[in-house]
Design an enzyme around this catalytic site. Structure first.
Site, PDB file in Angstrom:
ATOM      1  N   HIS A  85      -2.218   0.028   6.096  1.00 53.78           N
ATOM      2  CA  HIS A  85      -1.940   1.011   5.106  1.00 53.78           C
ATOM      3  C   HIS A  85      -2.650   1.625   4.717  1.00 53.78           C
ATOM      4  CE1 HIS A  85       2.605  -0.226   5.162  1.00 53.78           C
ATOM      5  NE2 HIS A  85       2.520  -1.023   6.049  1.00 53.78           N
ATOM      6  N   GLU A 120      10.493  -8.909   8.776  1.00 50.83           N
ATOM      7  CA  GLU A 120       9.149  -9.374   7.809  1.00 50.83           C
ATOM      8  C   GLU A 120      10.024 -10.227   6.486  1.00 50.83           C
ATOM      9  OE1 GLU A 120       5.758  -8.045   4.813  1.00 50.83           O
ATOM     10  OE2 GLU A 120       6.969  -6.728   5.912  1.00 50.83           O
ATOM     11  N   ASP A 178      -2.643   3.318   1.979  1.00 52.74           N
ATOM     12  CA  ASP A 178      -2.669   2.806  -0.012  1.00 52.74           C
ATOM     13  C   ASP A 178      -2.599   1.623  -0.039  1.00 52.74           C
ATOM     14  OD1 ASP A 178      -0.283   2.625   1.654  1.00 52.74           O
ATOM     15  OD2 ASP A 178       0.845   3.197  -0.040  1.00 52.74           O
ATOM     16  N   GLY A 224       8.727  -0.165   3.162  1.00 54.86           N
ATOM     17  CA  GLY A 224       9.713  -0.746   2.194  1.00 54.86           C
ATOM     18  C   GLY A 224      10.182  -1.337   2.087  1.00 54.86           C
ATOM     19  N   HIS A 280       9.386  -0.870  10.876  1.00 57.72           N
ATOM     20  CA  HIS A 280       9.055  -2.624   9.785  1.00 57.72           C
ATOM     21  C   HIS A 280      10.559  -3.266   9.808  1.00 57.72           C
ATOM     22  CE1 HIS A 280       5.622  -0.576   7.798  1.00 57.72           C
ATOM     23  NE2 HIS A 280       4.964  -2.226   6.995  1.00 57.72           N
ATOM     24  N   HIS A 316      -1.585  -1.919  12.600  1.00 57.49           N
ATOM     25  CA  HIS A 316      -0.826  -1.944  11.514  1.00 57.49           C
ATOM     26  C   HIS A 316      -1.520  -2.021  10.174  1.00 57.49           C
ATOM     27  CE1 HIS A 316       3.395  -2.966   9.659  1.00 57.49           C
ATOM     28  NE2 HIS A 316       2.409  -2.810   8.585  1.00 57.49           N
ATOM     29  N   ASP A 376      -2.683  -5.719   7.431  1.00 61.43           N
ATOM     30  CA  ASP A 376      -1.312  -4.761   6.819  1.00 61.43           C
ATOM     31  C   ASP A 376      -2.384  -3.834   5.697  1.00 61.43           C
ATOM     32  OD1 ASP A 376       1.226  -4.501   6.396  1.00 61.43           O
ATOM     33  OD2 ASP A 376       2.159  -6.402   5.015  1.00 61.43           O
TER      34      ASP A 376
END
Length: 355
Positions: free
Chosen positions: A18, A207, A20, A177, A204, A16, A296
């Site tokens: 990202h 969380e 970006d 998101g 996701h 996991h 993350d």
């Protein structure tokens, strides 16, 4: 006690992360200056701190706002290639053997790229990063997970894109998101399509939102893994520390061996966990959940896999055997074919922890 030097040397598996969320501050500043993207601060060191400060608010919504600036500098072929290449180089330098890096193609179309253009660019960058790592004597195996934004309506299109590239470096699909108000069931058509195509996906869930998000991701959508899933602890009664009791959903997740993509530093930043020392990973690991350690967003959390492992060693007293268990858990839970997973466990991970 495991030393930082030992942690740096052992092989790591990352499920996991990202794309970006791991851009180098220097790269953000450089591309922004060239393209005219307005940043809150221009100095790379100050910019890196700004990302960390903005992400440490306890709010997932505020946390996600920081991506306006990283996504903003990832809008051309060359810039996507650069970010992807540097991502792989950074992971290799951190001892990451295998990584599934997720990102949302639909967010990179402002300068005229098509969805396939973006996937090809990231693939090119990954290949360059692998080659550069090999030149420095490092081995890393990066793969893509294509993400659809849960507040948009392109999930089926992105799922089809993921399937079309699954023999070209894309191993799975995800939705990401803000969770509240955007349940995974809004994207059932995408998940049903992926099931028909025998494709892998993670969601996701659990969380910022609680047990209903996890329940929907598993029971309605059929997720292979839970992106974070940290709130499954809400279904564990720890009033008697010597005898925790699992609720029906928690027991199902544990007994079905559904992997949890836990991200300790990020979970603390977004308010999903009170602190590293109080992070549910300690309880969940002790109870036998399929727990994995992840980064993350390395930029926003100013972290790496080595740092996440070090934090857990300090908080819970984990030794090398524990870290190997987490790493094998992650490799078992990856979206690679079984024989490739097994080969990496036997040929790289187990020998890598025999130090």
């Amino acid at each position: 006690m495991v030393t930082p030097e030992e942690i740096a040397r052992v092989p790591k598996v990352l499920l996991h992360d990202h794309l970006d969320g791991g851009v180098r501050p220097e790269t953000v500043a450089d591309i922004a200056e060239r393209t005219g993207h307005q940043l809150p601060v221009d100095d790379p060191a100050e910019l890196g701190q700004w990302f960390a400060d903005a992400a440490t608010s306890g709010s997932l919504v505020r946390y996600l706002e920081t991506f306006e600036h990283t996504v903003g500098v990832m809008q051309t072929h060359d810039d996507l290639v650069r970010v992807a290449r540097e991502c792989v180089e950074d992971l290799a330098d951190d001892g990451v053997l295998y990584a599934e890096v997720r990102w949302a193609p639909e967010q990179h179309l402002r300068e005229g790229l098509t969805l396939t253009d973006t996937v090809d660019a990231v693939r090119e960058g990954f290949e360059q990063g692998v080659a550069e790592a090999a030149r420095r004597g490092k081995v890393v195996h990066p793969r893509q997970i294509l993400t659809a934004m849960r507040h948009q309506a392109r999930s089926l299109e992105i799922a089809e894109l993921a399937v079309s590239y699954r023999d070209r470096g894309v191993v799975g699909f995800d939705i990401a998101g803000a969770e509240a108000g955007y349940p995974p069931t809004r994207h059932l058509d995408a998940f049903e399509y992926l099931h028909r195509e025998n494709a892998h996906f993670t969601i996701h869930a659990g969380e910022a939102f609680g047990l209903p998000s996890i329940w929907q991701a598993i029971q309605w959508c059929g997720a292979d893994r839970l992106g974070h899933g940290v709130r499954i602890i809400d279904d564990v009664d720890t009033s008697d520390p010597d005898s925790p009791r699992l609720g029906r959903l928690a027991a199902y997740v544990r007994d079905k061996r559904i992997p949890l993509e836990l991200c300790p530093s990020s979970n603390v930043q977004t308010g999903a966990a009170p602190s590293i020392a109080e992070h549910p990973i300690g309880t969940l690991a002790a109870l036998g959940f399929r727990v994995t350690i992840n980064t993350d967003n390395r930029l926003m959390s100013q972290t790496s896999m080595s740092r996440e492992m070090s934090l857990l060693v300090d908080a819970f007293g984990y030794d090398l055997d524990d870290l190997r268990w987490f790493t094998v858990n992650a490799m078992k839970s990856s979206f690679l074919p079984f024989d490739e997973r097994l080969a990496l466990i036997q040929d790289a991970i187990k020998p890598g922890y025999a130090i």
